[in-house]
Design an enzyme around this catalytic site. Structure first.
Site, PDB file in Angstrom:
ATOM      1  N   ASP A  16      29.201  14.237 -61.156  1.00 39.96           N
ATOM      2  CA  ASP A  16      29.594  13.552 -61.481  1.00 39.96           C
ATOM      3  C   ASP A  16      28.237  12.417 -61.726  1.00 39.96           C
ATOM      4  O   ASP A  16      27.968  11.991 -60.881  1.00 39.96           O
ATOM      5  CB  ASP A  16      30.834  12.973 -60.609  1.00 39.96           C
ATOM      6  CG  ASP A  16      31.106  11.841 -61.316  1.00 39.96           C
ATOM      7  OD1 ASP A  16      31.464  11.475 -62.657  1.00 39.96           O
ATOM      8  OD2 ASP A  16      31.599  10.371 -60.551  1.00 39.96           O
ATOM      9  N   ASP A  18      28.553   8.067 -61.296  1.00 39.18           N
ATOM     10  CA  ASP A  18      29.486   7.658 -60.862  1.00 39.18           C
ATOM     11  C   ASP A  18      29.558   7.623 -59.879  1.00 39.18           C
ATOM     12  O   ASP A  18      31.020   7.977 -59.752  1.00 39.18           O
ATOM     13  CB  ASP A  18      29.965   6.342 -61.962  1.00 39.18           C
ATOM     14  CG  ASP A  18      29.069   5.829 -62.835  1.00 39.18           C
ATOM     15  OD1 ASP A  18      28.352   5.167 -62.568  1.00 39.18           O
ATOM     16  OD2 ASP A  18      29.283   5.637 -64.487  1.00 39.18           O
ATOM     17  N   ASP A 172      33.122  12.807 -56.920  1.00 44.35           N
ATOM     18  CA  ASP A 172      33.700  12.057 -55.664  1.00 44.35           C
ATOM     19  C   ASP A 172      35.518  11.562 -56.270  1.00 44.35           C
ATOM     20  O   ASP A 172      35.757  10.909 -55.518  1.00 44.35           O
ATOM     21  CB  ASP A 172      32.831  10.492 -55.755  1.00 44.35           C
ATOM     22  CG  ASP A 172      33.110   9.906 -56.886  1.00 44.35           C
ATOM     23  OD1 ASP A 172      33.196   8.548 -56.669  1.00 44.35           O
ATOM     24  OD2 ASP A 172      32.908   9.988 -57.867  1.00 44.35           O
TER      25      ASP A 172
END
Length: 196
Positions: A16, A18, A172
């Site tokens: 991922d 961001d 995250d």
């Protein structure tokens, strides 16, 4: 402390962007607040983090529904993106993830799998001097069903030519972990940096 990885013979790393590679979530939230303030729309921080990984257009549409608003989706997305771009020079990387990128670069292929636009992802990676490390970028608009659906990660694996079970995902957000698991991939949860 280095982020521990599960054991396995992984043939590709899928990241991922961001909050995983780039410590950009606070910048994204600031851009959202400034944009939505122009429309009188609240966006609590806990909701912002719960929706991490959703395409920005989906977030605007959902906020419209929740608040009975008629914000023009494309205009709000463009405004939020412009404000994010202004903040981007202050972005930093997530140190533990950067170490894994440095360690494995050149040995196995990498992809970014993001709910953000391609412009946002390339700008974020470029700001950190990392854009050339990634063989494939899968961004909003490249798939029809966003995370937590497995489609974004399965598309990245297919573009890299690597079986899903041979991919390791760095994520995250809960939606991203769900997406990776649904795709049959191992995943590493990247903890958000602590704010002091």
């Amino acid at each position: 402390m280095t982020l521990p990885l599960p054991t396995g013979d992984f043939q590709a790393y899928l990241f991922d962007c961001d909050g995983t590679i780039v410590d950009s979530m606070p910048l994204h939230y600031t851009a959202w607040l400034r944009t939505l303030d122009e429309w009188g729309c609240a966006f609590p921080e806990d909701l912002f983090y719960a929706w991490a990984g959703l395409p920005t257009a989906d977030i605007v549409a959902t906020l419209n529904d929740r608040h009975g608003l008629a914000m023009p989706v494309e205009a709000v997305v463009a405004r939020r993106e412009a404000l994010y771009q202004q903040l981007l020079p202050t972005a930093t990387g997530i140190p533990d993830v950067l170490r894994h990128i440095d360690d494995a670069h050149g040995r196995i292929p990498f992809a970014v799998v993001s709910g953000s636009t391609r412009d946002s992802v390339t700008a974020s990676l470029d700001a950190l001097g990392l854009l050339d490390r990634f063989d494939v970028l899968v961004c909003a608009g490249d798939y029809t069903r966003p995370k937590p659906d497995p489609e974004p990660f399965l598309l990245a694996a297919r573009l890299l030519g690597v079986p899903p079970q041979a991919c390791l995902v760095f994520e995250d957000a809960d939606l991203g972990i769900e997406s990776a698991t649904a795709a049959g991939m191992a995943a590493v949860r990247v903890p958000q940096p602590r704010r002091g």
